[in-house]
Scaffold this active site. Structure first.
Site, short mmCIF file in Angstrom:
data_model
loop_
_atom_site.label_atom_id
_atom_site.label_comp_id
_atom_site.label_asym_id
_atom_site.label_seq_id
_atom_site.Cartn_x
_atom_site.Cartn_y
_atom_site.Cartn_z
N LYS A 53 1.09 -0.99 -0.02
CA LYS A 53 -0.40 -0.29 -0.25
C LYS A 53 0.98 1.51 -0.12
CE LYS A 53 -3.76 -2.36 2.31
NZ LYS A 53 -4.74 -2.56 3.54
N GLN A 97 -4.87 -1.33 9.90
CA GLN A 97 -4.73 -2.48 8.81
C GLN A 97 -5.28 -3.21 10.05
OE1 GLN A 97 -3.30 -3.36 5.53
NE2 GLN A 97 -4.39 -5.13 5.56
N ASP A 120 -10.45 3.26 3.79
CA ASP A 120 -11.04 1.84 3.54
C ASP A 120 -12.53 2.20 3.43
OD1 ASP A 120 -9.39 -0.15 3.52
OD2 ASP A 120 -8.53 0.34 5.76
#
Ligand code: GUN
Length: 293
Positions: A53, A97, A120
């Protein structure tokens, strides 16, 4: 029939070039778009994902910060850390995460992220916006699937879409996106009885269950579009999806495979979401030629 494969890697590369253009435009206007990634603990797979990422951000010309916190970080400390990132004007996107280790409460942690920076799309506010069909930051994998269908000229309206899997990260937002786009949607899961009778009705079948090769050719309607979202590691270390590619390719018209399908899209969408957050914060519209915003 032999299915034509959908090349997610190529579509993601197009999206990545568009991301680079948007990032350059923001930088020219005095804003360096930035993503902060928070990882708690030592999970090796999570560490690899996080590195990818950050790399994708750097490649597109964004700033990125990886904050690695110890596995025993108390919840209040993690939430305090997120509040500091919320207040940092250089940070436009924040991602924690998952999964989180130990007793950390993922819902409470995600709830502490500023929804405007929740790239997200997991915050209640963004999930709620998706529910009512308002534009908002949306979960990267399902959004990537929608962009992939759009890119390939696969219409959704009026189709019967069957989503196998009901996770918060993929299955549920996928079903809502398809529903909002005018599909008739069936959501199946581990407790569904006679799964094949439902999957065989799908014009568009999305497999997001996390069970290696569980969708076989006899479960697919001839001519269907099949999108494999599964990422399973076999005993020999190889990666495989939820779809048995060999038998399904004989029945389906289009197939997004694993690897090389949805996976590359997810990270490119994450960068696009960060750019969207940065454009909004800077009061700058996305370039007119943007196709993936
Ligand atoms: N873990 C697995 N997939 C994801 C994702 O899309 N976002 C985050 N934050 N964690 C994940």
């Amino acid at each position: 029939m032999t299915a034509t494969l959908i090349d997610g890697k190529a579509i993601a590369a197009e999206l990545a070039s568009e991301n680079a253009l948007r990032a350059a435009r923001l930088r020219d206007a005095g804003t360096v778009p930035g993503l902060a990634v928070v990882i708690v603990g030592e999970d090796p797979a999570s560490r690899i994902y996080v590195r990818h990422k950050a790399l994708a951000c750097e490649k597109a010309g964004l700033a990125s910060w990886v904050h690695a916190l110890p596995a025993d970080t108390p919840q209040e400390r993690l939430i305090g850390f997120l509040h500091a990132l919320n207040a940092d004007a250089a940070v436009h996107g924040i991602l924690v995460q998952l999964p989180l280790p130990g007793a950390l409460d993922a819902r409470a942690v995600i709830g502490a992220i500023d929804p405007a920076k929740d790239v997200d799309g997991f915050h209640y506010r963004n999930v709620g916006a998706l529910f009512v069909g308002e534009p908002a930051l949306c979960a990267c994998t399902p959004w990537g699937v929608m962009k992939m269908l759009e890119h390939e000229g696969i219409g959704v309206e009026g189709k019967h879409a069957v989503v196998v899997g009901r996770s918060t990260i993929v299955g549920k937002p996928m079903a809502l996106l398809l529903l909002n786009a005018g599909a008739t949607v069936t959501v199946c899961h581990s407790k569904t009885t006679d799964l094949p009778s439902l999957t065989r009705q799908a014009d568009i079948l999305v497999a997001a269950v996390g069970r290696a090769r569980m969708i076989t050719g006899d479960m697919v309607k001839p001519g269907a579009v099949v999108i494999d979202v599964g990422i399973n590691r076999l005993q020999d270390g190889k990666l495989c999806g939820d779809v048995d590619q060999e038998s399904v390719a004989k029945v389906a018209a289009r197939l997004s495979p694993v690897p090389g399908g949805v996976g590359p899209m997810t990270i490119a969408v994450l960068v696009a979401n960060t750019l969207r957050a940065a454009e909004k914060a800077a009061g700058i519209a996305a370039p007119r030629e943007t196709r993936f915003a």
